[in-house]
Design a protein around this motif. Structure first.
Motif, PDB file in Angstrom:
ATOM      1  N   PHE A  65       4.272  52.416 -60.008  1.00 31.39           N
ATOM      2  CA  PHE A  65       2.928  52.043 -60.402  1.00 31.39           C
ATOM      3  C   PHE A  65       2.189  53.253 -60.979  1.00 31.39           C
ATOM      4  O   PHE A  65       2.284  54.369 -60.482  1.00 31.39           O
ATOM      5  N   LEU A  66       1.482  52.990 -62.054  1.00 29.39           N
ATOM      6  CA  LEU A  66       0.768  54.019 -62.802  1.00 29.39           C
ATOM      7  C   LEU A  66      -0.713  53.675 -62.789  1.00 29.39           C
ATOM      8  O   LEU A  66      -1.123  52.681 -63.399  1.00 29.39           O
ATOM      9  N   PRO A  67      -1.550  54.454 -62.109  1.00 27.41           N
ATOM     10  CA  PRO A  67      -2.978  54.122 -62.028  1.00 27.41           C
ATOM     11  C   PRO A  67      -3.791  54.686 -63.186  1.00 27.41           C
ATOM     12  O   PRO A  67      -5.007  54.858 -63.065  1.00 27.41           O
ATOM     13  N   ILE A  73       6.877  50.414 -53.570  1.00 24.84           N
ATOM     14  CA  ILE A  73       6.796  50.698 -55.003  1.00 24.84           C
ATOM     15  C   ILE A  73       6.265  52.117 -55.166  1.00 24.84           C
ATOM     16  O   ILE A  73       5.115  52.392 -54.814  1.00 24.84           O
ATOM     17  N   PRO A  74       7.039  53.046 -55.669  1.00 23.57           N
ATOM     18  CA  PRO A  74       6.576  54.431 -55.776  1.00 23.57           C
ATOM     19  C   PRO A  74       5.559  54.598 -56.895  1.00 23.57           C
ATOM     20  O   PRO A  74       5.446  53.752 -57.795  1.00 23.57           O
ATOM     21  N   GLN A  75       4.817  55.690 -56.831  1.00 27.08           N
ATOM     22  CA  GLN A  75       3.806  55.993 -57.839  1.00 27.08           C
ATOM     23  C   GLN A  75       4.369  56.952 -58.885  1.00 27.08           C
ATOM     24  O   GLN A  75       5.175  57.831 -58.575  1.00 27.08           O
ATOM     25  N   VAL A  76       3.947  56.776 -60.121  1.00 26.46           N
ATOM     26  CA  VAL A  76       4.285  57.737 -61.164  1.00 26.46           C
ATOM     27  C   VAL A  76       3.582  59.056 -60.839  1.00 26.46           C
ATOM     28  O   VAL A  76       2.367  59.060 -60.583  1.00 26.46           O
ATOM     29  N   PRO A  77       4.290  60.172 -60.813  1.00 25.12           N
ATOM     30  CA  PRO A  77       3.635  61.452 -60.499  1.00 25.12           C
ATOM     31  C   PRO A  77       2.499  61.758 -61.464  1.00 25.12           C
ATOM     32  O   PRO A  77       2.521  61.370 -62.634  1.00 25.12           O
ATOM     33  N   ASP A  78       1.504  62.472 -60.959  1.00 24.93           N
ATOM     34  CA  ASP A  78       0.324  62.774 -61.757  1.00 24.93           C
ATOM     35  C   ASP A  78       0.629  63.626 -62.974  1.00 24.93           C
ATOM     36  O   ASP A  78      -0.128  63.604 -63.954  1.00 24.93           O
ATOM     37  N   ASP A  79       1.724  64.382 -62.937  1.00 24.67           N
ATOM     38  CA  ASP A  79       2.019  65.265 -64.070  1.00 24.67           C
ATOM     39  C   ASP A  79       2.800  64.553 -65.179  1.00 24.67           C
ATOM     40  O   ASP A  79       3.094  65.161 -66.210  1.00 24.67           O
ATOM     41  N   GLU A  80       3.149  63.280 -64.983  1.00 24.09           N
ATOM     42  CA  GLU A  80       3.796  62.530 -66.050  1.00 24.09           C
ATOM     43  C   GLU A  80       2.746  61.868 -66.928  1.00 24.09           C
ATOM     44  O   GLU A  80       1.723  61.402 -66.430  1.00 24.09           O
ATOM     45  N   PRO A  81       2.978  61.807 -68.235  1.00 29.41           N
ATOM     46  CA  PRO A  81       1.961  61.246 -69.124  1.00 29.41           C
ATOM     47  C   PRO A  81       1.809  59.745 -68.953  1.00 29.41           C
ATOM     48  O   PRO A  81       2.756  59.040 -68.598  1.00 29.41           O
TER      49      PRO A  81
END
Length: 490
Positions: free
Chosen positions: A267-269, A422-430
């Motif tokens: 998931f990408l917030p 459901i893992p989160q997209v890391p903050d450093d990924e665009p």
């Protein structure tokens, strides 16, 4: 658009879904343990089986998490949707056949009805509703075409009665595609066709996930509501202004909002917005025998394309790349074209970076024109173009000033990552740009982008677009886990 009142009202006089006991019985493919998961599913996007402790307050642990698969009917539904060309007029251009989006919505709504989802709205906003700031110029210029909006309706489906936003999960998925027909097929493992991953495949997997969740959790459709927005106008630079934006503004949203785009089942917030700049050259044509008598828009815009690519590419932040895009002057070899256009797309992650990008483009254009005069002013064929380049070149904007999504919600982040696995997209990924920007201003809500596959790896917008069955099964299972986790937390 026409439809029922905003869905967070307590009552709805226009649409009455069938009582829960009258809903058609569905055969959900519910799995009860990681050991039952097929090998292909274990290889799908992301670590979908993150562990939780037995004392988890939702009661949703690895033994009770539902899983879902696309059955034969789901696979046929996806193939039917893939066979319908749904690229909108902004993608296909003038004179192309109208998209079959109305037909696609009918096919999708019929399949959704089989699992208890009622249709509460179908249509498009009026031209008057779109004549407002934030509507891209390319859209505004088509509002006088009566077929433009009529051929691109959107659909809202609901599971159960109208419920307050705090008790509702909303999913948004778009059924329009980019232009370019692709061979439609399924070999038992992989779907091919335009929209396979972006986003007809996720749309079908979404229904499979809702079906499995309803079978696993009886509160869904009773005390917990589910909304599905199936929209048009996501592609073609329309930015969701006649699909998602009016639906969200009308109140069709939840406490948790999920926009179905490829994220590798993480998931990408966040979602960037984009501005589109246009460089227009409006000079005089010339014949090939006397090229210096006119303005050579091809050489001027070609030079500026390279100059801007170098200057903006070198200074832009890694998360905010500038795309030097379409360049057009003319198709013939024996003519000097004095007019032409060059497009640039500028994604940005916040309002400040958007304004800085706009200023950087304007400064780079001025510097590029100065460099062109210096380098071409002494060449007879281009001396007139060099002398007049600032007079015949104009920078304008097809769209800018759109909102961005960047939200946090610790409770929902925990629900997604721990309860639903459901893992989160890391903050450093665009991040990337999608219709989720229109949910940025919702209060007491959390909005994420979530879907199977990867835009690049699955060749969305390119030749050979595909979605693996395992990827779609993985997304269906993620939807089921998310809904059951949300219902049990309540």
């Amino acid at each position: 658009m026409s439809g029922d009142p905003a869905p967070d009202l307590a009552a709805d006089s226009s649409v009455r879904p069938a009582p829960a006991g009258d809903r058609p019985e569905v055969q959900a493919d519910v799995r009860v343990g990681p050991g039952d998961r097929p090998a292909a599913d274990r290889r799908s996007d992301g670590p979908a089986d993150a562990r939780v402790g037995p004392g988890d307050r939702t009661g949703l642990n690895t033994r009770t998490r539902p899983q879902a698969r696309l059955g034969p009917d789901d696979r046929e539904l996806l193939l039917d949707l893939l066979r319908l060309p749904t690229a909108g007029p902004l993608e296909t251009g003038p004179g192309a056949p109208l998209p079959l989006l109305p037909e696609a919505l009918t096919v999708y709504a019929r399949a959704a009805a089989d699992i208890g989802l009622s249709e509460v709205l179908r249509g498009a906003p009026t031209p008057e509703e779109l004549d407002r700031p934030g509507t891209p110029l390319t859209v505004r210029r088509r509002l006088g075409d009566r077929d433009f909006l009529a051929s691109q309706p959107s659909l809202v489906l609901r599971l159960g009665p109208p419920l307050p936003r705090c008790a509702t999960v909303m999913f948004n998925v778009h059924l329009d595609t980019v232009a370019g027909l692709e061979p439609v097929g399924f070999d038992g493992r992989r779907f091919t066709g335009r929209g396979a991953i972006d986003a007809k495949g996720p749309a079908v997997a979404l229904l499979a996930g809702i079906r499995a969740a309803v079978a696993a959790e009886p509160r869904l459709g009773e005390s917990v509501g589910v909304l599905v927005q199936a929209v048009s106008g996501e592609e073609g630079g329309a930015m969701g202004v006649f699909g998602t934006r009016p639906l969200v503004e009308a109140g069709y949203a939840g406490a948790l909002n999920v926009f179905c785009e490829p994220t590798g089942l993480r998931f990408l917030p966040r979602s960037t917005a984009a501005a589109t700049a246009r460089l227009r050259v409006r000079g005089e044509d010339a014949i090939d025998d006397c090229p210096g008598e006119g303005h050579n828009a091809t050489v001027l815009l070609g030079f500026l394309a390279q100059y801007l690519a170098r200057e903006l590419g070198g200074t832009a932040a890694p998360r905010d790349p500038v795309c030097v895009a379409g360049l057009s002057t003319g198709p013939l070899h024996n003519r000097v074209y004095g007019t032409g256009d060059l497009l640039l797309n500028l994604p940005y992650r916040d309002a400040g970076s958007g304004r800085r990008a706009e200023a950087a483009v304007a400064a780079a254009v001025d510097a590029g024109l100065t460099a062109f005069r210096r380098e071409f002013g002494g060449l007879p064929e281009f001396a007139r173009t060099a002398a007049d380049c600032a007079l015949i070149t104009r920078l304008d904007w097809l769209k800018r000033g759109l909102p961005v999504l960047d939200n946090r919600h610790p409770e929902f982040e925990e629900l997604l990552s721990r309860d639903a696995g459901i893992p989160q997209v890391p903050d450093d990924e665009p991040a990337f740009t999608c219709d989720a920007i229109w949910a940025a201003g919702l209060s007491d809500a959390f909005t994420v982008v979530l879907g199977p596959g990867d835009l690049g790896a699955n060749r969305a917008h390119a030749e050979g677009e595909f979605a693996d069955l395992a990827q779609l099964d993985g997304f269906a299972s993620a939807v089921a886990r998310l809904l059951v986790a949300f219902a049990r937390r309540r």
